[in-house]
Write a protein that holds these residues in place. Sequence first.
Motif, mmCIF file in Angstrom:
data_model
loop_
_atom_site.group_PDB
_atom_site.id
_atom_site.type_symbol
_atom_site.label_atom_id
_atom_site.label_comp_id
_atom_site.label_asym_id
_atom_site.label_seq_id
_atom_site.Cartn_x
_atom_site.Cartn_y
_atom_site.Cartn_z
ATOM 1 N N SER A 196 0.459 -0.548 0.043
ATOM 2 C CA SER A 196 -0.162 0.374 0.420
ATOM 3 C C SER A 196 1.261 1.270 -0.071
ATOM 4 N N PRO A 197 0.630 2.180 -0.680
ATOM 5 C CA PRO A 197 1.189 4.193 -0.501
ATOM 6 C C PRO A 197 1.284 3.743 0.584
ATOM 7 N N SER A 198 1.135 3.451 1.824
ATOM 8 C CA SER A 198 1.817 3.840 3.567
ATOM 9 C C SER A 198 2.118 3.908 3.751
ATOM 10 N N MET A 199 2.472 2.184 3.721
ATOM 11 C CA MET A 199 3.468 1.489 3.437
ATOM 12 C C MET A 199 4.994 2.052 2.644
ATOM 13 N N ALA A 200 4.327 1.805 1.652
ATOM 14 C CA ALA A 200 5.929 2.300 0.588
ATOM 15 C C ALA A 200 6.345 3.799 1.476
ATOM 16 N N ARG A 201 5.408 4.699 1.356
ATOM 17 C CA ARG A 201 5.986 5.654 1.954
ATOM 18 C C ARG A 201 6.901 5.525 3.226
ATOM 19 N N THR A 202 6.934 4.746 4.217
ATOM 20 C CA THR A 202 7.667 4.203 5.444
ATOM 21 C C THR A 202 8.855 4.067 5.088
ATOM 22 N N LEU A 203 8.561 2.846 4.156
ATOM 23 C CA LEU A 203 9.887 2.052 3.674
ATOM 24 C C LEU A 203 10.932 3.464 2.788
ATOM 25 N N ALA A 204 10.612 4.152 2.285
ATOM 26 C CA ALA A 204 11.204 5.003 2.070
ATOM 27 C C ALA A 204 11.519 6.239 3.029
ATOM 28 N N SER A 205 10.703 6.183 3.381
ATOM 29 C CA SER A 205 11.342 7.304 4.517
ATOM 30 C C SER A 205 12.729 6.830 5.363
ATOM 31 N N GLU A 206 12.825 5.605 5.540
ATOM 32 C CA GLU A 206 13.683 4.984 6.730
ATOM 33 C C GLU A 206 14.368 4.207 5.032
ATOM 34 N N GLY A 207 14.881 4.441 4.114
ATOM 35 C CA GLY A 207 15.435 4.399 2.679
ATOM 36 C C GLY A 207 15.896 2.868 1.941
ATOM 37 N N TRP A 208 14.675 2.665 1.978
ATOM 38 C CA TRP A 208 14.819 1.414 1.289
ATOM 39 C C TRP A 208 13.808 1.824 -0.069
ATOM 40 N N THR A 209 14.507 1.887 -0.542
ATOM 41 C CA THR A 209 14.237 1.525 -2.058
ATOM 42 C C THR A 209 13.850 0.011 -2.356
ATOM 43 N N ARG A 210 13.016 0.021 -3.538
ATOM 44 C CA ARG A 210 12.422 -1.360 -4.090
ATOM 45 C C ARG A 210 13.811 -2.114 -4.459
ATOM 46 N N GLU A 211 14.693 -1.944 -4.851
ATOM 47 C CA GLU A 211 16.235 -2.571 -4.901
ATOM 48 C C GLU A 211 16.208 -3.319 -4.106
ATOM 49 N N ARG A 212 16.822 -2.203 -2.874
ATOM 50 C CA ARG A 212 16.968 -3.301 -1.608
ATOM 51 C C ARG A 212 15.714 -4.237 -1.110
ATOM 52 N N ALA A 213 14.555 -3.273 -0.889
ATOM 53 C CA ALA A 213 13.343 -4.227 -0.191
ATOM 54 C C ALA A 213 13.741 -5.179 -1.195
ATOM 55 N N GLN A 214 13.410 -5.568 -2.542
ATOM 56 C CA GLN A 214 13.777 -6.850 -3.340
ATOM 57 C C GLN A 214 14.688 -7.876 -2.801
ATOM 58 N N ALA A 215 15.954 -7.201 -2.423
ATOM 59 C CA ALA A 215 16.938 -8.477 -2.069
ATOM 60 C C ALA A 215 16.757 -8.960 -0.589
ATOM 61 N N PHE A 216 16.472 -7.816 -0.217
ATOM 62 C CA PHE A 216 15.845 -7.822 1.484
ATOM 63 C C PHE A 216 14.648 -9.196 1.826
ATOM 64 N N LEU A 217 13.306 -9.100 0.877
ATOM 65 C CA LEU A 217 12.413 -10.061 0.763
ATOM 66 C C LEU A 217 13.218 -11.531 0.153
ATOM 67 N N TRP A 218 14.263 -11.011 -1.177
ATOM 68 C CA TRP A 218 14.798 -12.319 -1.543
ATOM 69 C C TRP A 218 15.438 -13.391 -0.703
ATOM 70 N N GLN A 219 16.277 -12.323 0.716
ATOM 71 C CA GLN A 219 16.731 -12.758 1.699
ATOM 72 C C GLN A 219 15.609 -13.954 2.537
ATOM 73 N N LYS A 220 14.403 -13.308 3.155
ATOM 74 C CA LYS A 220 14.563 -13.538 4.071
ATOM 75 C C LYS A 220 13.440 -14.682 3.852
ATOM 76 N N ALA A 221 13.132 -14.637 2.860
ATOM 77 C CA ALA A 221 11.425 -15.932 1.798
ATOM 78 C C ALA A 221 12.375 -17.087 1.737
ATOM 79 N N ARG A 222 12.551 -18.081 3.258
ATOM 80 C CA ARG A 222 13.326 -19.174 2.141
ATOM 81 C C ARG A 222 12.609 -19.901 3.695
ATOM 82 N N ARG A 223 12.461 -21.031 3.298
ATOM 83 C CA ARG A 223 12.536 -21.650 4.325
ATOM 84 C C ARG A 223 13.268 -23.322 4.437
ATOM 85 N N ARG A 224 13.593 -23.727 5.871
ATOM 86 C CA ARG A 224 14.344 -24.818 5.133
ATOM 87 C C ARG A 224 14.120 -25.922 5.268
ATOM 88 N N LEU A 225 14.571 -26.872 4.106
ATOM 89 C CA LEU A 225 15.128 -27.756 2.998
ATOM 90 C C LEU A 225 14.655 -29.014 3.973
#
Length: 412
Positions: free
Chosen positions: A290-319
């Motif tokens: 949502s726009p309000s979530m995006a604004r908060t992320l951006a105000s803390e220095g998060w770009t789309r690319e940075r958020a993508q990298a973080f999600l890719w690192q965290k969205a994992r499960r143990r084999l």
Amino acid sequence: MNGTSSGALPPQIESSDWPELSYRLGLTDGLPTFPPERRVVDQLIAGSGLPADHVVGAIPPLGRAATIEAIAANAAMAGCLPEYLPIVIAAIDAMLEPRFNLAGVVTTTHPCWPLVIVSGRAVSELGMATRESLFSGGGARANLAIGRAIRLIIWNLGGAHPREPVQEIMGHPGRLAYCIAEEPTNTPWPLLSQAHGLSPAESTVMVFACEGPQIANLWGVATPSKVATPSKVATPSKVTTPSKATPLSKVGTTEGDQVAERWLELVADQMCARGNSNTHTMGEMLVVISPSMARTLASEGWTRERAQAFLWQKARRRLGDIRVEADGTPAVDSNAHYDWWPTDLVDQSDPESRVPVTWSPEAIHLIVSGADSIPCAAVCPSWGHLGGFAVTRALPGPGVRRNPQNTKRSEA
């Protein structure tokens, strides 16, 4: 009226007769449609900027030709205006890319369906909805009529009917109409079309086969005393992008980033549910915030690319939790190995190996849209590695007649 072949269209159709006629001829999936009168179809053809007999391609699984005239007839049944036709045509053209595997998408047992995502100037020009009820049309004619046209084209020209040949077990409500638009102005990040290397002045259509939205409500995470407002967020040009050399272990670890990091961890957890296809086969995934979530992320220095990298690192499960034997122990024997998992990402002999849900950070398609109220996100898993991959088309500019041989293409 074979697939609404326009040669069989009468000059005028009594509106009172059409509903029962369309059901009798099998031209609808169950919802009423508008009569495709010759006059209306001709107006839609004119709006496309292409010759009536131009063939976009053969629509699977039956393979009937999607001429501009046949597309216009189905779009008329969906209630489209002439200015919607370039989007419908671009979406169909994108779906016919071999890598999209449209035949597989529409007939598989999996509940995925092509989602049309419109970005750029066309969103405002056509009055597309980008706020409340985003995934159900938001009360906008354009969203629902475009999505409906795609459905009827695949129904009538492709013959994608339940049971034979469609084997979808549970179904997908988006099959009735599945079209959203990216928020064009109320966003701190560059538009998705720009992320794909296209000009800010261009409008684009991206198609991506995915499931329905799964909401990630930010329960149990401390909320800032005041969610960032537009005035508190730097413009996209002023948001600092982390160096590519920044280690993932350092992403989102400064004091000011704690809320954004916690929110994204919650979204990541929603992305890696054990039963979705991405968890088992990777592929691509859509995340809408949502726009309000995006604004908060951006105000803390998060770009789309940075958020993508973080999600890719965290969205994992143990084999060892993803693949198990009948007794519940991890299935790590070579006979249980998935051939499609890249060896550089997963050690299939190690039950502690953490398996990502997509091939790369860029395979997480992250856009801003939805109501500008409480911070929220939606996750749309895909068919995994089997098809439906995102494909983008640029739309022609206003007043520009399309050249059938010169369609600008971009793979997401």
